[in-house]
Design a protein around this motif. Structure first.
Motif, PDB file in Angstrom:
ATOM      1  N   ARG A 122      63.527  74.929  82.985  1.00 50.66           N
ATOM      2  CA  ARG A 122      62.406  74.131  83.492  1.00 50.66           C
ATOM      3  C   ARG A 122      61.764  74.749  84.728  1.00 50.66           C
ATOM      4  O   ARG A 122      60.723  74.276  85.190  1.00 50.66           O
ATOM      5  CB  ARG A 122      62.873  72.714  83.795  1.00 50.66           C
TER       6      ARG A 122
ATOM      7  N   MET B  99      63.067  82.329  78.552  1.00 50.81           N
ATOM      8  CA  MET B  99      62.575  82.161  77.190  1.00 50.81           C
ATOM      9  C   MET B  99      62.129  83.495  76.589  1.00 50.81           C
ATOM     10  O   MET B  99      62.328  83.742  75.400  1.00 50.81           O
ATOM     11  CB  MET B  99      61.431  81.149  77.152  1.00 50.81           C
TER      12      MET B  99
ATOM     13  N   VAL C  12      65.642  79.489  69.956  1.00 54.28           N
ATOM     14  CA  VAL C  12      64.374  79.324  70.661  1.00 54.28           C
ATOM     15  C   VAL C  12      63.841  77.907  70.464  1.00 54.28           C
ATOM     16  O   VAL C  12      63.458  77.222  71.426  1.00 54.28           O
ATOM     17  CB  VAL C  12      63.336  80.358  70.164  1.00 54.28           C
ATOM     18  N   ASN C  13      63.819  77.437  69.227  1.00 59.08           N
ATOM     19  CA  ASN C  13      63.311  76.094  68.940  1.00 59.08           C
ATOM     20  C   ASN C  13      64.151  75.023  69.625  1.00 59.08           C
ATOM     21  O   ASN C  13      63.612  74.039  70.154  1.00 59.08           O
ATOM     22  CB  ASN C  13      63.292  75.854  67.427  1.00 59.08           C
TER      23      ASN C  13
ATOM     24  N   GLU D  71      63.359  74.970  73.394  1.00 57.34           N
ATOM     25  CA  GLU D  71      62.026  74.419  73.642  1.00 57.34           C
ATOM     26  C   GLU D  71      62.009  72.907  73.459  1.00 57.34           C
ATOM     27  O   GLU D  71      61.417  72.180  74.264  1.00 57.34           O
ATOM     28  CB  GLU D  71      61.011  75.086  72.699  1.00 57.34           C
ATOM     29  N   GLN D  72      62.673  72.427  72.429  1.00 58.44           N
ATOM     30  CA  GLN D  72      62.688  70.981  72.164  1.00 58.44           C
ATOM     31  C   GLN D  72      63.483  70.229  73.230  1.00 58.44           C
ATOM     32  O   GLN D  72      63.093  69.148  73.680  1.00 58.44           O
ATOM     33  CB  GLN D  72      63.277  70.711  70.780  1.00 58.44           C
TER      34      GLN D  72
ATOM     35  N   ARG E 119      63.732  84.886  73.192  1.00 56.19           N
ATOM     36  CA  ARG E 119      62.902  85.271  72.042  1.00 56.19           C
ATOM     37  C   ARG E 119      63.154  86.715  71.615  1.00 56.19           C
ATOM     38  O   ARG E 119      63.050  87.053  70.437  1.00 56.19           O
ATOM     39  CB  ARG E 119      61.423  85.083  72.384  1.00 56.19           C
TER      40      ARG E 119
ATOM     41  N   THR F 169      59.853  72.952  77.037  1.00 57.43           N
ATOM     42  CA  THR F 169      59.111  74.180  77.268  1.00 57.43           C
ATOM     43  C   THR F 169      58.306  74.514  76.025  1.00 57.43           C
ATOM     44  O   THR F 169      58.528  73.979  74.952  1.00 57.43           O
ATOM     45  CB  THR F 169      60.063  75.347  77.582  1.00 57.43           C
ATOM     46  N   SER F 170      57.376  75.437  76.160  1.00 58.50           N
ATOM     47  CA  SER F 170      56.547  75.840  75.030  1.00 58.50           C
ATOM     48  C   SER F 170      56.378  77.351  75.030  1.00 58.50           C
ATOM     49  O   SER F 170      56.575  77.982  76.063  1.00 58.50           O
ATOM     50  CB  SER F 170      55.168  75.168  75.117  1.00 58.50           C
ATOM     51  N   PRO F 171      56.048  77.934  73.878  1.00 58.61           N
ATOM     52  CA  PRO F 171      55.874  79.391  73.810  1.00 58.61           C
ATOM     53  C   PRO F 171      54.863  79.887  74.819  1.00 58.61           C
ATOM     54  O   PRO F 171      53.924  79.182  75.163  1.00 58.61           O
ATOM     55  CB  PRO F 171      55.410  79.613  72.365  1.00 58.61           C
TER      56      PRO F 171
END
Length: 210
Positions: free
Chosen positions: A178, A187, A199-200, A203-204, A191, A208-210
């Motif tokens: 975060r 991240m 990764v998924n 993020e979930q 990746r 976080t997001s790509p």
């Protein structure tokens, strides 16, 4: 026949017991303390270790088992002090260096973190072939907002067998993910070296997001 008398008889006429014999004796006492600790008798393990030291003298192995018992009992400060007593006898004891470093990270003061880093770096220098120490150093670097050293330490850990999925099960990495600086860096690392599922998941869980 009690142990002090036995040692006196062995040493009679030939000086002190040989180092090999003393190492064997220490290993035997350490195994006794370990059995008590492994069976959940943590207080008995600590008491037996203290008895051995009072009656026969200090053994690195026995002190380490006593420190482990304190650690397992959740007595963090007492365990830190006990690991220090191990290192007073053997400054290169990798187990004590790693365990104390890990506990000092939990303790969380600035002085503790400096000592933790020193312990862990020393342990890695002694055992550069294991992933656990650089993994902890990566977390320490991330907590210090040093994303470059975090990535370097994670790379060393991967080289030595780290399963990167461990990050997905270790909640200590959530605040790192975060973070404004460390999150994107971690991240990118995941990746590059991790699976799409990992990764998924990260993020979930962290938003976080790509």
């Amino acid at each position: 026949m009690n142990v002090p008398v036995l040692l006196a008889l062995i040493g009679f006429g030939s000086g002190a017991p040989s180092p090999d014999y003393r190492a064997e004796l220490g290993a035997r006492y350490a195994a006794e303390v370990r059995r008590l600790g492994s069976s959940g008798q943590l207080e008995a393990a600590m008491k037996r270790a203290a008895e051995v030291e009072a009656q026969v003298g200090p053994f690195v192995q026995v002190r380490y088992e006593a420190a482990l018992a304190r650690n397992q009992a959740g007595a963090i400060r007492a365990a830190i002090e006990a690991y220090g007593q191990v290192l007073a006898l053997d400054p290169d004891h990798v187990g004590a260096l790693y365990d104390r470093g890990e506990l000092l990270l939990v303790a969380g003061t600035t002085a503790d973190r400096v000592t933790a880093r020193r312990d862990l770096e020393h342990a890695e220098a002694l055992r550069p072939d294991h992933w656990a120490v650089p993994y902890r150093l990566a977390l320490l670097a991330a907590q210090d907002q040093d994303s470059i050293e975090m990535a370097n330490a994670l790379t060393r850990a991967l080289r030595n067998g780290l399963e990167l999925g461990l990050i997905g099960t270790d909640p200590a990495w959530d605040p790192i993910l975060r973070g404004d600086r460390t999150g994107p860096a971690l991240m990118r690392f995941v990746r590059t070296y991790g699976s799409d599922d990992l990764v998924n998941e990260l993020e979930q869980r962290t938003g976080t997001s790509p």
